[in-house]
Enzyme design. Sequence first.
Site, short mmCIF file in Angstrom:
data_model
loop_
_atom_site.label_atom_id
_atom_site.label_comp_id
_atom_site.label_asym_id
_atom_site.label_seq_id
_atom_site.Cartn_x
_atom_site.Cartn_y
_atom_site.Cartn_z
N TYR A 311 -22.75 22.55 72.66
CA TYR A 311 -22.53 22.83 71.24
C TYR A 311 -23.53 22.02 70.41
O TYR A 311 -23.63 20.81 70.54
CB TYR A 311 -21.09 22.44 70.89
N CYS A 312 -24.29 22.70 69.56
CA CYS A 312 -25.21 22.07 68.62
C CYS A 312 -26.21 21.18 69.36
O CYS A 312 -26.89 21.63 70.26
CB CYS A 312 -24.42 21.31 67.56
N VAL A 313 -26.30 19.90 69.01
CA VAL A 313 -27.28 19.02 69.63
C VAL A 313 -27.03 18.88 71.13
O VAL A 313 -27.98 18.69 71.91
CB VAL A 313 -27.27 17.64 68.94
N GLY A 315 -26.10 21.31 72.94
CA GLY A 315 -26.71 22.52 73.46
C GLY A 315 -28.21 22.37 73.61
O GLY A 315 -28.80 22.83 74.60
N PHE A 340 -23.44 27.14 71.83
CA PHE A 340 -22.83 27.33 70.52
C PHE A 340 -23.79 26.78 69.46
O PHE A 340 -24.07 25.58 69.42
CB PHE A 340 -21.50 26.57 70.41
#
Length: 578
Positions: A311-313, A315, A340
């Site tokens: 998710y985000c960073v 990811g 994500f």
Amino acid sequence: MAKPDPAIPTLPSLEDMQHWTWVLGRTQQMMLEQGLGAMAPQAAALPAIPGLTDPATLARAQSFWSDNLALWQRFLDPAKAPAADVAPAHARDKRFKDSAWENPLFDWIRQSYFLISDHLLQGIDALDGVDAKQKERMRFAARGFLEAMSPSNFPATNPVVLEKTLETGGENLLKGLQNMLADIAKGQLTHTDPNAFEVGRNLAMTPGKVVHRTPLYELIQYTPTTESVLAVPLVIFPPWINRFYILDLTPEKSFIRWAVEQGVTVFMVSWKSADASLKDVQWDDYVAAQIEAIDVIRAALDVPAVHTIGYCVAGTTLAATLAVLAAKGEAEKVKSATFFTAQVDFANAGELLNFIDDEQLASIAKLSPDGFLDGRYMALTFNMLRGRDLIWNYVTNNYLLGQDYVPFDLLHWNGDTTNLPAKWHLSYLTDLYRDNLLATPNALSVGGTPIDLTRVATPAYIQAGKEDHIAPVESVWQITRHFTGPIKFVLAGSGHIAGVVNPPSQQKYQYWLNPNPVETLADFVAGATETKGSWWPDWIEWLRQQDEAMVPASANRVPGQGALAAIEDAPGSYVRAR
């Protein structure tokens, strides 16, 4: 009848205010006519000064004054003045939705604000000789200034606040002052009732155990609720910029609980909020932690591979992890990777790029004398990206109107900040956001292994939010240009958080899919089909397609009953550390 107290000034009537506004308006008109009339012949004889006396600038000035005079005319004589063309964005502006703003005086204040805002931003757009990045920074700064100067933010120019002050005898301002002083004391803006939620009480309640702990993270295994589960387990890497329980809010919103109910063996990484002990942590350590978690799960469950979510960073880091595994010939350890709202190419990374310059990077270093950055600074940065909604809305409601805070689990999580290792955070901003090195094969390395995203052939499910202001969909799409394996891209409604945390039971938003091979995001959108509701069911169907094998939900699938002993109950200790 009692005589009026001479010490209390009498408010002017509407007729008095209209008279004086007519005087001011006529003054402006006379100055405008004289100024422009005298300027024209002189401008013809002198060289044009860009941004001052060039024809385009003079035309914009004349347009502004013409619009301003029209506004005065509508205020002085609404019956005879032509109706104003209201921009759709202004008509939807929630700051001015109360009917009190329809009062002629406050409507004039509101429309004047819109007029100044529009012309200021149009002036920036019309600037010549300014590169696109610098112009976008100017727009961002101007929008921030304009949001701060909104008449809704000041008691004397907000009719709703004036009415409330008269109604309560000023008690709203006293309560608002109490709220403001409390926020100043804790160094952070409050968005929701601070006593409404607590981790382990009504947040992060999915049953499980912490089964592995390092100085950087805890690994949580969740208790199965089905008789059988997918043979391939799932490990989720949340961003360490925030707490992991964004994916485990109240039970009805919990992605983790929902995934467990779908028959998935779920593991979650809970990162430690940085302190001085993590001052030397770098990106290499987070990549190593992801690989370690994958290996710990594989060994504990005796499986060859795991599914992953970043998710985000996290990811972004998962992409690097996959590249490292591919370079070492170990790509088979990961059966699939879901992203994500994650970015790997930061060329079009949105408004966060406005915070990446040498001066601001130097400021971050100064704010981190003990080797870690206080999470409140990052929280303020993200709030500034949506200042109208996450800053000034609360200034008005909770400081000026003195309203009670509304319980909201997502905003509680938003304010539950985590500290960041300063050394890693600075390199992240410079190497990825500023220099975009991850997008260049072998420009970065982790533990001595060069990172080449084009070597990543792991099946990937990439989710982006249509209205994401942190990881814009145009930027997330670029993952499809770097990875070489089978990719499924889904465009979800809403933004960075609500676009992800959207359980099927709520029947909110929508998502778009395009099964045809396309080269560009525009082509994807043009051929996409919209489906109402959550994209979660599409994801679980895709996950099962990667490997449909099932095993009994017993033995090592139950946390604490296999090779990994239970250390403590979920959600663990790191999520509670401050």
